[in-house]
Write a protein that holds these residues in place. Structure first.
Motif, short mmCIF file in Angstrom:
data_model
loop_
_atom_site.label_atom_id
_atom_site.label_comp_id
_atom_site.label_asym_id
_atom_site.label_seq_id
_atom_site.Cartn_x
_atom_site.Cartn_y
_atom_site.Cartn_z
N LEU A 9 0.92 -1.14 -0.09
CA LEU A 9 0.05 -0.05 -0.14
C LEU A 9 0.72 1.25 0.09
N LEU A 10 0.56 2.00 -0.93
CA LEU A 10 1.44 3.42 -0.93
C LEU A 10 0.58 4.61 -0.53
N SER A 11 0.97 5.35 0.17
CA SER A 11 -0.03 6.67 0.51
C SER A 11 -0.05 7.58 -0.56
N ASN A 12 -1.13 8.10 -0.53
CA ASN A 12 -1.90 8.85 -1.82
C ASN A 12 -0.69 10.13 -2.13
N LEU A 13 0.07 10.52 -0.82
CA LEU A 13 0.75 11.76 -0.90
C LEU A 13 2.09 11.40 -1.44
N ILE A 14 2.46 10.27 -1.61
CA ILE A 14 3.78 9.91 -2.39
C ILE A 14 3.52 10.40 -3.78
N PHE A 25 16.98 10.77 -6.07
CA PHE A 25 16.91 9.45 -5.51
C PHE A 25 17.10 9.63 -3.83
N GLY A 26 16.56 8.17 -3.34
CA GLY A 26 16.61 8.38 -1.84
C GLY A 26 15.92 7.17 -1.25
N LEU A 27 15.61 7.09 -0.20
CA LEU A 27 15.12 6.01 0.61
C LEU A 27 13.42 6.02 0.77
N ALA A 28 12.75 4.88 0.50
CA ALA A 28 11.41 4.89 1.01
C ALA A 28 11.09 4.49 2.56
N TYR A 29 10.18 5.02 3.36
CA TYR A 29 10.08 4.55 4.60
C TYR A 29 8.65 4.21 4.73
N GLY A 30 8.39 3.48 5.65
CA GLY A 30 7.16 2.99 5.96
C GLY A 30 6.96 2.15 7.19
N LEU A 31 5.79 1.36 7.16
CA LEU A 31 5.47 0.45 8.34
C LEU A 31 5.53 -0.92 7.57
N PHE A 38 3.45 -0.83 4.14
CA PHE A 38 2.62 0.32 4.20
C PHE A 38 3.85 1.44 3.93
N VAL A 39 3.83 1.87 2.66
CA VAL A 39 4.71 2.88 2.45
C VAL A 39 4.26 4.52 2.69
N LEU A 40 4.72 5.09 3.56
CA LEU A 40 4.41 6.46 4.03
C LEU A 40 4.88 7.57 3.18
N GLY A 41 6.29 7.47 2.83
CA GLY A 41 6.85 8.54 2.06
C GLY A 41 8.24 8.20 1.69
N PHE A 42 9.08 9.19 1.47
CA PHE A 42 10.52 8.83 1.12
C PHE A 42 11.52 10.04 1.48
N ILE A 43 12.85 10.05 1.67
CA ILE A 43 13.69 10.92 1.77
C ILE A 43 14.60 10.93 0.94
N LEU A 44 14.71 12.21 0.17
CA LEU A 44 15.54 12.40 -0.95
C LEU A 44 16.95 12.71 -0.41
N ASN A 346 2.60 15.39 4.65
CA ASN A 346 3.18 14.40 5.32
C ASN A 346 2.27 13.34 5.74
N GLY A 347 1.36 13.80 6.29
CA GLY A 347 0.13 12.98 6.64
C GLY A 347 0.50 12.30 7.81
N HIS A 348 1.72 12.18 8.30
CA HIS A 348 2.30 11.27 9.65
C HIS A 348 3.21 12.36 10.45
N PHE A 349 3.41 11.75 11.48
CA PHE A 349 4.11 12.81 12.34
C PHE A 349 5.61 12.62 12.08
N LEU A 350 6.31 13.60 12.31
CA LEU A 350 7.97 13.77 12.44
C LEU A 350 8.21 14.40 13.72
N THR A 351 9.30 14.19 14.19
CA THR A 351 9.80 14.86 15.71
C THR A 351 11.12 15.34 15.45
N LEU A 352 11.24 16.42 15.88
CA LEU A 352 12.60 16.93 15.94
C LEU A 352 12.81 17.58 17.45
N VAL A 353 14.21 17.51 17.82
CA VAL A 353 14.66 17.98 19.08
C VAL A 353 15.15 19.34 18.92
#
Length: 608
Positions: A9-14, A25-31, A38-44, A346-353
């Motif tokens: 399953l790919l997120s529509n936001l991808i 090019f980059g990396l796909a991430y998900g669950l 379940f692919v949520l997005g990618f990091i270029l 994104n549709g999902h959480f990202l966390t920064l410190v």
């Protein structure tokens, strides 16, 4: 045997992000759960870098440069626990060799342990070209199998998961130097990957390790960990929340006596003390761990410990980066603060410190890099401190509702729908222990508009009170001095004056002479929500409302307006607000046929 997966399953936001990216090019991430991806997005990778500069050749093999690995590792730590790198992406555009080059480097990516895939599975490969995504699996023997996939709304993916909100404290005692901080944080990170922590849940369950669970059977599903009342029923969260939240507390285990491999008790060994003379500045940093994890609803409690460990280690990695960055800029380090961000892109959480003492201007370069890595628009903020999201279990009882329109449908088939972008707070009559029933509707609509600019990170100015609004209009000469403290109405023009004076925001005023003219200008409203995304204050006759969106089918001419009504006088009950129509989709007959309306349409700043 060729790699297989049961479902992808790919997120529509991808697809939206792919379409905006010229090349990279980059990396796909998900669950991953039960062989379901379940692919949520990618990091270029850095879009300014050439692929050949990022992939170095060693004979006939391609390997990754250290800069690329650092870039990927840094951005991966922003992901919630449970979300991992599960493949690579390529957007070749005119570079026909890009896909071959990236796929040739897959064995090296595998050897660097960048991917996180089950032993029986291989990393995904997603290639976007000519408007189409091609999905396959490629293992370290370069076996490839084309995969079928579904593109679904990201909300449908996350419906399968729960959010674990982990909080606790780790005290960092360290000398005020880069070398000491790096050494201490490396030790903390290494410890976090051993079973030195206990995770405590409100359901009185303690996870002491992967095999040691107190208060529950490890074979039970994670929803058992939801807080329950004395009768054993799950405690209801705030109505309308997108995800159920499990609250978890991080605890340090009591230190056990260490033994050597031969079984000797190390506590009987003589300690070694190193004495260093000189002036040393020591830091004591009580870092508050505040992390998130996505866990599938079918996950067993016994499988939860390593997911929470990942969450803690990512928090510490982010803290390490934060401390070193602040130390380089200011020669000191303040207490780092964990913040969660949830962008519609994104549709999902990202966390920064982030450093507690540094303001947004000091973090602009970091935000720029994050926007590039996650393929986010560069004309609106996502990672400013004002954009941070408060998790449901941190919200106070009867706090203002955020986005009460979520979950409502316009009920029009094949409609073009455009709604407010991002987050806003619902302001209405009788809030703040202030009785403005019968006269304060435009004031409340203005407060909703200001809340949107605050929650999008455009301003840190407070939401103005009725008195502050009135004083503003007196100060600019629009009203006489006795206007302050009165119960006099204001309209769209006054709202625009306050937006410009208090926030520096320009507003466009659109005037219509009837409900029929209002409906005829739906294309302008659609364009506003697609480009500006701000809520609209509308005043007509003696009433004011807030427009949050429009839905229109040009073939049938069926039309709906998403209305937020400030005349509501009761408590923050989302069920009542939605079912009774205080927030809902309204037809053209909602507007008085012969009334004259002014629409105050704020124009958002273009900034990062």
């Amino acid at each position: 045997m060729a790699p297989k997966t049961r479902r992808l399953l790919l997120s529509n936001l991808i697809l939206e992000k792919f379409s905006k990216t010229e090349q990279g090019f980059g990396l796909a991430y998900g669950l991953i759960h039960d062989d379901q991806y379940f692919v949520l997005g990618f990091i270029l990778s850095d879009e300014s870098s050439n692929v050949k500069n990022l992939l170095q050749s060693d004979g006939n093999d391609l390997s990754l440069t250290s800069d690329l690995l650092k870039c990927w590792a840094a951005n991966q730590t922003t992901l919630p626990g449970g979300v991992h790198i599960i493949g690579n992406v390529s957007i070749p555009n005119e570079d026909a060799f890009l896909v071959d080059v990236v796929e040739a480097a897959i064995p090296d990516i595998i050897s660097e342990e960048v991917y996180h895939c089950p032993e029986t599975q291989s990393p995904l490969s997603l290639v976007y070209k000519d408007g189409t995504i091609r999905a396959s699996m490629v293992d370290d023997f370069m076996q490839k199998e084309e995969l079928e996939y579904e593109i679904v709304p990201v909300e449908d993916i996350l419906e399968n998961f729960m959010l674990v909100h982990l909080k606790g404290q780790i005290v960092i005692n360290v000398e005020n130097s880069s070398e000491s901080i790096v050494e201490e944080m490396q030790e903390q990170i290494a410890r976090s990957l051993t079973e030195v922590f206990t995770f405590n849940f409100q359901s009185k369950v303690f996870l002491n390790g992967t095999e040691e669970i107190c208060g529950a059977d490890g074979s039970k599903k994670v929803d058992f960990l939801l807080f329950r009342d004395e009768s054993g029923k799950k405690k209801k969260g705030r109505t309308g929340a997108e995800m159920e939240v499990i609250s978890a507390e991080l605890l340090s285990k009591p230190v056990k006596t260490k033994t050597t491999a031969e079984g000797n008790d190390l506590s009987k060994c003589a300690p070694i003390v190193q004495h260093k003379k000189g002036d040393i500045e020591f830091l004591r940093i009580p870092f508050v761990v505040d992390g998130l994890c996505y866990v599938h609803k079918d996950t067993k409690i016994g499988d939860l410990y390593p997911i929470l460990q990942t969450c803690v280690s990512r928090q510490l990695l982010l803290t390490n980066t934060c401390l070193l960055s602040e130390l380089r800029k200011t020669d000191s380090a303040s207490t780092p603060v964990s913040m969660h961000f949830l962008s519609p892109q994104n549709g999902h959480f990202l966390t920064l410190v982030l450093p507690k003492k540094l303001d947004d201007s000091a973090q602009e370069s970091k935000r720029q890099n994050l926007h590039e890595a996650f393929s986010l628009d560069k004309d609106r903020p996502v990672f400013r401190k004002g954009c941070q999201v408060l998790i449901k279990d941190d919200m106070k009882e009867n706090s203002l509702l955020i986005n009460p329109h979520v979950g409502l449908s316009p009920g029009i088939k094949d409609a073009e729908v455009a709604v407010v972008y991002g987050r806003y707070a619902y302001h209405h009559y009788m809030q703040d222990n202030f009785d403005d029933n019968g006269w304060g509707c435009a004031y409340r609509s203005l407060q909703t508009l200001v809340s949107w600019f605050r929650l999008q990170g455009y301003t840190d100015k407070p939401v103005p009170s009725h008195i502050a609004i009135q004083q503003c209009l007196v100060d600019i000469g629009d009203k006489p001095a006795n206007f302050v403290g009165s119960k006099q109405w204001i309209g769209s023009t006054e709202v625009s004056f306050c937006m410009e004076t208090l926030l520096g925001v320009t507003c466009r005023i659109m005037s219509v002479s009837s409900s029929e003219e209002m409906c005829s200008r739906v294309d302008e409203l659609l364009r506003h929500f697609k480009t500006q995304g701000t809520p609209i204050m509308i005043g007509g006759g003696v009433l004011a409302h807030t427009i949050l969106g429009v839905a229109w089918n040009p073939d049938s001419d069926d039309l709906r307006f998403l209305i937020l009504d400030p005349h509501y006088t009761q408590g923050e009950d989302l069920t009542v607000i939605q079912t009774k129509g205080w927030c809902g989709w309204k037809g053209p007959d909602f507007w008085t046929k012969t009334a004259f309306y002014n629409l105050c349409m704020p124009q958002r700043p273009i900034c990062l």
